[in-house]
Design a protein around this motif. Structure first.
Motif, short mmCIF file in Angstrom:
data_model
loop_
_atom_site.label_atom_id
_atom_site.label_comp_id
_atom_site.label_asym_id
_atom_site.label_seq_id
_atom_site.Cartn_x
_atom_site.Cartn_y
_atom_site.Cartn_z
N SER A 1 52.81 -6.33 55.17
CA SER A 1 53.07 -4.92 54.88
C SER A 1 53.53 -4.78 53.43
CB SER A 1 54.11 -4.37 55.84
OG SER A 1 54.37 -3.01 55.58
N SER B 1 52.53 -1.89 51.40
CA SER B 1 52.11 -0.56 50.99
C SER B 1 52.98 -0.06 49.84
CB SER B 1 52.21 0.41 52.16
OG SER B 1 51.42 -0.02 53.25
N SER B 2 52.34 0.54 48.83
CA SER B 2 53.04 1.16 47.69
C SER B 2 54.09 0.23 47.10
CB SER B 2 53.69 2.48 48.14
OG SER B 2 52.73 3.36 48.68
N LEU C 1 48.24 -4.38 55.30
CA LEU C 1 48.54 -3.08 54.70
C LEU C 1 48.83 -3.28 53.22
CD1 LEU C 1 50.95 -1.76 57.49
CD2 LEU C 1 48.47 -1.60 57.40
N ASN D 1 47.75 -0.65 50.95
CA ASN D 1 47.41 0.66 50.39
C ASN D 1 48.46 1.13 49.39
OD1 ASN D 1 48.79 0.68 53.09
ND2 ASN D 1 49.22 2.80 52.49
N GLY D 2 48.03 1.99 48.47
CA GLY D 2 48.96 2.60 47.52
C GLY D 2 49.38 1.70 46.39
N ASN D 3 48.56 0.70 46.03
CA ASN D 3 48.84 -0.16 44.88
C ASN D 3 47.78 0.08 43.80
OD1 ASN D 3 51.16 -2.00 45.77
ND2 ASN D 3 49.79 -2.13 47.52
N ASN E 1 44.06 -1.68 55.83
CA ASN E 1 44.32 -0.51 54.99
C ASN E 1 44.40 -0.94 53.54
OD1 ASN E 1 45.10 1.89 53.81
ND2 ASN E 1 46.60 2.40 55.39
N ASN F 1 43.69 2.24 45.99
CA ASN F 1 43.74 1.17 45.00
C ASN F 1 42.63 1.42 43.97
OD1 ASN F 1 45.76 -1.13 45.64
ND2 ASN F 1 44.91 -0.64 47.65
#
Length: 610
Positions: free
Chosen positions: A68, A70-71, A92, A94-96, A116, A120
């Motif tokens: 995990s 995310s971000s 997970l 996502n958000g990088n 996810n 990106n």
């Protein structure tokens, strides 16, 4: 049959360790290709025994099931090595700002349910290998720079119920079966839906799901509301029934908890241990350490088995689970008569407890320093037997376990005594496993002041030889009954604390060795054994770790009649050189101080005109 079962359990433990090492390598390779500007991967190191203690990694049965991140401010590219984690269920990221393509190897993640990678900067085409993920339920690749068409292999995703490919550069036709999933989003691409379902205006599709999916949502909402109403009524009835009961035991982990057996390790319910310890009464406290309190308990039943329950502190903190996981993992590997055996454990959302056999004579430290009325002091022969038992336990950890285990906190308080005063090495809360081809790991300095080897303090690198140092200090504790750091007002010019090792060296040099013996022995000890045990202790606490004996050598010396003459002469020579170097440094400091004082005095005289 019992022997066969034991062998199978042990082989299983070794396989778990090998699997953990394999996972460490895969995740470390992943980290190598990512740029971690925020330091979220600071504890992802290749010298760790298991990735299950790392931040952002979730495990089940010592197998990685979730990553995990995310971000998390990550850049860099995705590593194909992630695909080696065949037990991974959720990835997970996502958000990088991760760039590059999605590795084809991701199709080997046979246990994956959620992927996810949305938001990106990924490019290239969607790998058709993702169609080989039979358990994939959620796929989010939205808001990237992916191009090409949607792979036809997605037809082989029977579990898929949520797909989001929005805002990429995808083109071509959306396969019909991908418009039948419960939730989908293909907006912001150059896709068309074909002529069989919906018309696509502007080259992009709408978001949503099929009519059947929406009907399921409505029915699900109605069912959920009815369920909540029923649960509310049941809670009210339960409260009215229970409010007048004077005493209620609540088992957080479940009253009808299924018993999990792992070899001889049993899972206890919270209620069992609560009853066994009289609700964790302070009157049952056996001791308290850095990780928790230990309570005496008696299991209910006809046998009335006595147990010791370690209740760990701070289990809800980021590192709270580490001592618990470490002890369960290491003690499941280390099986020896001089190593503390784990009976079982208990876990709840807020508690971590470990259950051990009750040691009738507590610890060596307590028997040496907390002598009670009508309780005899440990006699000399018992002390020698304890020294040998502890040495055999450490020898097993260092030389017969695979991988080796460094205890990191060897001291008299962690050597326990059963009803026959047989030594059992316990408390693995700080222990570490070591790779076979590497004798040290880098870690934060942990342990107890007075037992920590000097090179460990300087470098932060423990080894089996740091355990040998702690054992040498423990030997002196057994002989003297004193603490590792004690108060000796009559031994130094300025009253204060002095290391037990240094005090013994002074008395050894002055041929007053008899003065170190515990006065509780009343002079009943063997003088030849006293000299031998003291020499072994000083060899173990040699300032040069390479000159310390291995624990197998210590066992041989304890079982023999004397310490090899050449080893003792080498120690004496090394100690003489060390003292001479120390005196030279002190003289230089004194000369430097005197010269500086003279210069100051001359400057004062010149400034005053004298």
């Amino acid at each position: 049959m019992k022997l066969l079962a034991f062998v199978l359990v042990l082989l299983g433990c070794l396989q778990c360790s090998a699997a953990a090492e394999f996972q460490v390598e895969a995740l470390y390779e992943m980290r190598q290709l990512l740029i971690d500007n925020s330091g979220v991967l600071h504890d992802w190191k290749d010298n760790q025994m298991s990735p299950c203690y790392w931040d952002h990694v979730t495990c089940q049965d010592n197998k990685v099931t979730k990553i995990s991140l995310s971000s998390s401010g990550l850049t860099g590219v995705l590593s194909p090595s992630i695909a080696k984690l065949t037990t991974l269920q959720q990835l997970l990221l996502n958000g990088n700002s991760i760039t590059g393509g999605i590795p084809q190897e991701f199709g080997n993640l046979s246990s994956l349910t959620t992927l996810n990678l949305g938001r990106n900067n990924l490019n290239g085409s969607i790998p058709d290998s993702l169609g080989r993920l039979p358990k994939l339920e959620i796929l989010d690749l939205s808001q990237n720079n992916l191009s090409g068409s949607i792979p036809s292999s997605f037809l082989n995703l029977p579990s898929l119920n949520n797909i989001n490919l929005a805002y990429n550069n995808l083109s071509g036709e959306i396969p019909q079966y991908l418009l039948r999933v419960a939730q989908y989003n293909y907006t912001g691409n150059h896709l068309n839906c074909g002529q069989h379902l919906f018309s696509c205006e502007g080259g992009s599709t709408r978001t949503g799901g099929s009519k059947m999916s929406k009907l399921k949502v409505v029915l699900g909402s109605i069912a959920g509301a009815v369920t909540l109403l029923v649960i509310g009524v049941l809670i009210v009835l339960w409260w009215q029934r229970m409010r007048y009961r004077p005493e209620i035991f609540i088992d957080v982990s479940g009253q009808n908890d299924h018993r999990l057996e792992f070899g001889q390790i049993k899972r206890f319910s919270w209620r069992e241990l609560q009853i066994a310890t009289n609700n964790f009464s302070e009157q049952n406290v056996l001791g308290k350490g850095g990780f928790g309190k230990v309570y005496k308990g008696v299991l209910p039943g006809p046998d009335s088995i006595k147990i010791a329950v370690k209740r760990l502190f701070n289990v809800e903190s980021p590192e709270g689970d580490l001592p618990f996981l470490r002890e369960v993992e290491l003690i499941s590997i280390a099986v020896h008569k001089n190593i503390l055996r784990l009976i079982g454990f208990c876990t709840t959302p807020t508690e971590r407890l470990l259950v051990y056999p009750f040691m009738e004579n507590l610890s060596v430290a307590s028997r040496l320093r907390d002598i009670k009325l009508n309780e005899p002091a440990l006699d000399w022969s018992t002390r020698m037997r304890i020294a040998l038992g502890a040495a055999r336990g450490l020898e097993y950890l260092h030389e017969h376990c695979n991988p080796k285990i460094i205890h990191r906190d060897v001291k008299a308080a962690n050597v326990l005594l059963d009803g026959n005063c047989e030594a059992v090495v316990g408390d693995f809360g700080l222990a570490k496993m070591v790779d076979i081809g590497r004798n040290t790991v880098t870690t934060g300095v942990r342990g107890t002041i007075g037992h920590i080897a000097p090179e460990y303090i300087k470098t932060g690198r423990p080894s089996v030889k740091t355990d040998v140092f702690g054992y040498g200090v423990t030997l002196l504790e057994i002989v003297t009954g004193e603490r590792a750091i004690a108060f000796y007002p009559d031994r130094i010019e300025e009253a204060g604390e002095i290391m037990l090792v240094d005090q013994v060296k002074i008395l050894m040099e002055e041929r007053r060795l008899h003065e170190i013996v515990d006065h509780n022995l009343g002079g009943a000890y063997n003088r030849e054994e006293l000299e031998k045990i003291t020499q072994i202790a000083l060899l173990c606490t040699h300032m040069d770790p390479d000159q310390r004996p291995a624990m197998s050598e210590v066992v041989q010396m304890l079982e023999g009649e004397f310490v090899p003459v050449e080893r003792w002469e080498e120690w004496q020579l090394a100690e003489l050189n060390r003292r001479q170097q120390h005196e030279t440094r002190q003289q230089r400091k004194l000369f430097s101080f005197s010269e500086e004082s003279l210069n100051i005095q001359e400057a004062i005289e010149l400034s005053t005109g004298r």
